[in-house]
Design an enzyme around this catalytic site. Sequence first.
Site, short mmCIF file in Angstrom:
data_model
loop_
_atom_site.label_atom_id
_atom_site.label_comp_id
_atom_site.label_asym_id
_atom_site.label_seq_id
_atom_site.Cartn_x
_atom_site.Cartn_y
_atom_site.Cartn_z
N ARG A 43 0.84 -1.20 0.00
CA ARG A 43 0.00 0.00 0.00
C ARG A 43 0.88 1.25 0.00
O ARG A 43 2.05 1.21 0.37
CB ARG A 43 -0.90 0.03 1.24
CG ARG A 43 -1.84 -1.18 1.37
CD ARG A 43 -2.63 -1.10 2.66
NE ARG A 43 -3.58 -2.22 2.81
CZ ARG A 43 -3.30 -3.36 3.42
NH1 ARG A 43 -2.09 -3.54 3.96
NH2 ARG A 43 -4.20 -4.32 3.51
N HIS A 95 -2.76 2.75 -6.10
CA HIS A 95 -3.63 1.60 -5.87
C HIS A 95 -3.85 0.79 -7.14
O HIS A 95 -4.02 -0.43 -7.08
CB HIS A 95 -4.98 2.05 -5.31
CG HIS A 95 -5.85 0.88 -4.90
ND1 HIS A 95 -5.58 0.13 -3.78
CD2 HIS A 95 -6.93 0.33 -5.49
CE1 HIS A 95 -6.48 -0.83 -3.68
NE2 HIS A 95 -7.31 -0.73 -4.71
N ARG A 152 -1.02 -1.53 -7.30
CA ARG A 152 -1.24 -2.65 -6.36
C ARG A 152 -2.22 -3.64 -6.97
O ARG A 152 -2.05 -4.85 -6.88
CB ARG A 152 -1.76 -2.08 -5.04
CG ARG A 152 -2.16 -3.11 -3.98
CD ARG A 152 -2.48 -2.37 -2.68
NE ARG A 152 -3.31 -3.12 -1.75
CZ ARG A 152 -2.84 -3.95 -0.82
NH1 ARG A 152 -1.54 -4.15 -0.72
NH2 ARG A 152 -3.66 -4.56 0.02
N HIS A 170 -4.01 -8.79 3.34
CA HIS A 170 -5.44 -8.82 3.62
C HIS A 170 -5.72 -9.75 4.80
O HIS A 170 -5.08 -10.79 4.94
CB HIS A 170 -6.22 -9.31 2.40
CG HIS A 170 -6.31 -8.30 1.31
ND1 HIS A 170 -6.58 -8.63 0.00
CD2 HIS A 170 -6.17 -6.95 1.32
CE1 HIS A 170 -6.60 -7.54 -0.74
NE2 HIS A 170 -6.35 -6.51 0.04
N TYR A 178 -9.81 -8.89 -6.76
CA TYR A 178 -8.83 -8.87 -7.84
C TYR A 178 -8.98 -10.03 -8.81
O TYR A 178 -8.23 -10.13 -9.78
CB TYR A 178 -7.41 -8.88 -7.25
CG TYR A 178 -7.13 -7.71 -6.36
CD1 TYR A 178 -6.91 -6.44 -6.89
CD2 TYR A 178 -7.12 -7.84 -4.97
CE1 TYR A 178 -6.66 -5.36 -6.07
CE2 TYR A 178 -6.87 -6.76 -4.15
CZ TYR A 178 -6.64 -5.52 -4.70
OH TYR A 178 -6.40 -4.45 -3.89
#
Length: 296
Positions: A146, A240, A243, A266, A275
Site C-alpha cells: 500500500r 492503488h 497494487r 489482507h 482482484y
Amino acid sequence: MSLSAFSDYLSLEKNYSKHTVLAYQRDLEMFQEFLNETYDSESLDKVNYPEIRQWIVELVNSGVSNRTINRKISSLNSYYKFLQKVGDLESNPLKRHKALKVGKKVQLPFSEQELKQVLETAIEINDFESARDQLIIELFYATGIRRIELVNLKLSDIDFSNNQIKVLGKRNKERYIPLIETLTGTINSYLNFRNELPIINDKEFLLLTKKGLKIYEMLVYRIINKYFSKASSKAKCSPHVLRHSFATHLLNEGADLNAVKELLGHTSLAATQVYTHNSIAELKKVYAKSHPRNRR
C-alpha cells in the site's frame, strides 16, 4: 432547531471543512424543498420515516445513483443525531434505515505492456529523483504494498541476505515479502544516489525527497500519475492501480489466491477476491483456447 446551529456544530465541533459543511447543507435543503412541495411545508424536525422513504423513491425515479442517495441520507442521519444530542428529538426516524446497495466498481489494472513501457523506457536514471521514482514504481509492482506502507519503509526493513522486505501493515501487522532480483538491483542503484545527498534528516526511512526528508503520500501519487498518465489512457493512474495490477497479474499467471492474500496483507480472502475479476476473464480465454471440445 435551525440548520445554522447544525452547520456551526459541523464546523466547530466536528471540524469539517467548509466544502463538507456546504454539502450537508445542500442535502438538507433539498429534502426540505421536497417536503415543501409534497407535504405542504412540513418541518425537517417533524418527519417520520415514510416521508424520507418517499424522498428516496423520488430520487431513484429521477435517476440519482444509489451512492449519491446514500450520501444524502447520511447527511439527514447526522442532522437527526445532532438533534438527539441537543435534546430536541427523542427518536431518530432513520434508526432502522438500511443503505441502498451500491455495486462495486471494477478497477481495471495496468496492462503488462503499459508496465513494461514505464519500467523500461519512461525513466532515464541519471540522478537521485529518477532513481527514486524508478524504485517506487518497481516496489509497488513487485510487492503490491500500500502507499502508506511504502512511505513508512525503513532501511532496516530491507533484508538483502534473505531477499525480503518487512512491511508494517494495517493494525501494525507485520508481513514479509520476497524481493525479486531486479528489484534488489534497483534498490542498490537508488541507495548509491541516496548516499550522495548533501543532507539527510530522516535517515531511518528508505524513500526520501531530494531535501533528505521522508517522502509523503501525495508526492508518491504525483510520481505514479506522472509516468503512467503518459503510458496509459486510464482515467485513474494511482498507486492503488499498481497494487491492483500486481495482484491481477499474479493471479493471471496461476498464483494461489491465498498466497496473494498474504502478500497483500489482507485479513480476509473476500478482500483479495476483488482482484479475481480480470483473472477470471483471462481464465475464460485460456479455457476457450485449450479445451478439447473447443478445438474442433
